[in-house]
Design a protein around this motif. Structure first.
Motif, PDB file in Angstrom:
ATOM      1  N   ASP A   1     -17.824  55.408  82.912  1.00  0.00           N
ATOM      2  CA  ASP A   1     -19.238  54.560  83.414  1.00  0.00           C
ATOM      3  C   ASP A   1     -20.010  55.673  83.335  1.00  0.00           C
ATOM      4  OD1 ASP A   1     -17.900  52.123  83.242  1.00  0.00           O
ATOM      5  OD2 ASP A   1     -17.887  51.771  85.578  1.00  0.00           O
TER       6      ASP A   1
ATOM      7  N   GLU B   1     -20.894  57.259  79.995  1.00  0.00           N
ATOM      8  CA  GLU B   1     -21.791  56.558  79.368  1.00  0.00           C
ATOM      9  C   GLU B   1     -23.318  56.391  79.883  1.00  0.00           C
ATOM     10  OE1 GLU B   1     -21.458  55.095  76.406  1.00  0.00           O
ATOM     11  OE2 GLU B   1     -19.517  55.981  76.411  1.00  0.00           O
TER      12      GLU B   1
ATOM     13  N   LYS C   1     -24.824  59.947  79.125  1.00  0.00           N
ATOM     14  CA  LYS C   1     -25.429  59.885  77.561  1.00  0.00           C
ATOM     15  C   LYS C   1     -26.642  59.158  77.557  1.00  0.00           C
ATOM     16  CE  LYS C   1     -23.553  59.332  73.229  1.00  0.00           C
ATOM     17  NZ  LYS C   1     -22.251  58.891  72.354  1.00  0.00           N
ATOM     18  N   ASP C   2     -26.462  57.859  77.949  1.00  0.00           N
ATOM     19  CA  ASP C   2     -27.724  57.015  77.779  1.00  0.00           C
ATOM     20  C   ASP C   2     -28.970  57.763  78.552  1.00  0.00           C
ATOM     21  OD1 ASP C   2     -28.941  54.489  77.012  1.00  0.00           O
ATOM     22  OD2 ASP C   2     -28.954  53.812  79.147  1.00  0.00           O
TER      23      ASP C   2
END
Length: 180
Positions: A74, A77, A80-81
């Motif tokens: 989580d 991600e 990265k987002d």
């Protein structure tokens, strides 16, 4: 300023988020002081691993490695987002700044052209003024003659008035004498 369409695709290809540590293939060489990690042709250097000595009689040195916990998916991600969105934001800011500089450059070019036009106009005015001064200088003797003729005409006119007055007085005397 948000990018759309082709700009967004270009921004995405330019700014890729760094690869999370869990996705790296770590290869360790026990004889080396540095750890080299490589993913898709990218090499990163790790700081030297601290070695702890032991009281072994054979003179060998024992090495210890730091245990790294893999990051949660989580968080990976989300990071990265976040990096993707930050890259898009920064790319938009840089694009806006570039556009501002382009606008300033165009304004400077137009201002420079206006100043060049004004310079040409002032050069033409200066040249025309010099020509007028030269023409005036060449006409000055004629203007002086006109002034002299005007003064002479004024003097002749005064003399003519005096003669007219004198002739009227003479005529009046002559008529007086004739009547007697």
């Amino acid at each position: 300023m948000a990018a759309t369409g082709e700009e967004a695709a270009a921004m995405d290809s330019i700014s890729k988020a760094p690869i999370p540590p869990s996705a790296l293939n770590i290869k360790t060489d026990p004889d080396s002081r540095l750890e080299n990690t490589s993913v898709e042709g990218v090499t990163e250097s790790q700081p030297p691993v601290s070695k702890k000595g032991s009281n072994n009689n054979d003179g060998s040195v024992e090495t210890a490695e730091e245990a790294v916990e893999p990051a949660e998916p989580d968080i990976d991600e989300l990071c990265k987002d976040m990096f993707d969105k930050m890259a898009v934001f920064l790319q938009g800011e840089l694009t806006a700044t570039c556009e501002d500089y382009k606008l300033l450059e165009n304004m400077n070019k137009l201002t420079s052209l206006k100043y060049m036009e004004m310079k040409d106009i002032s050069i033409n005015i200066s040249r025309n003024l010099q020509d007028l001064n030269q023409k005036y200088a060449s006409l000055q003797p004629y203007l002086d003659q006109i002034n002299q003729i005007e003064e002479q005409v004024t003097a002749l006119e005064q003399a003519a008035y005096k003669m007219d007055t004198y002739s009227k007085k003479l005529e009046a005397k002559f008529k007086k004498l004739e009547k007697r």
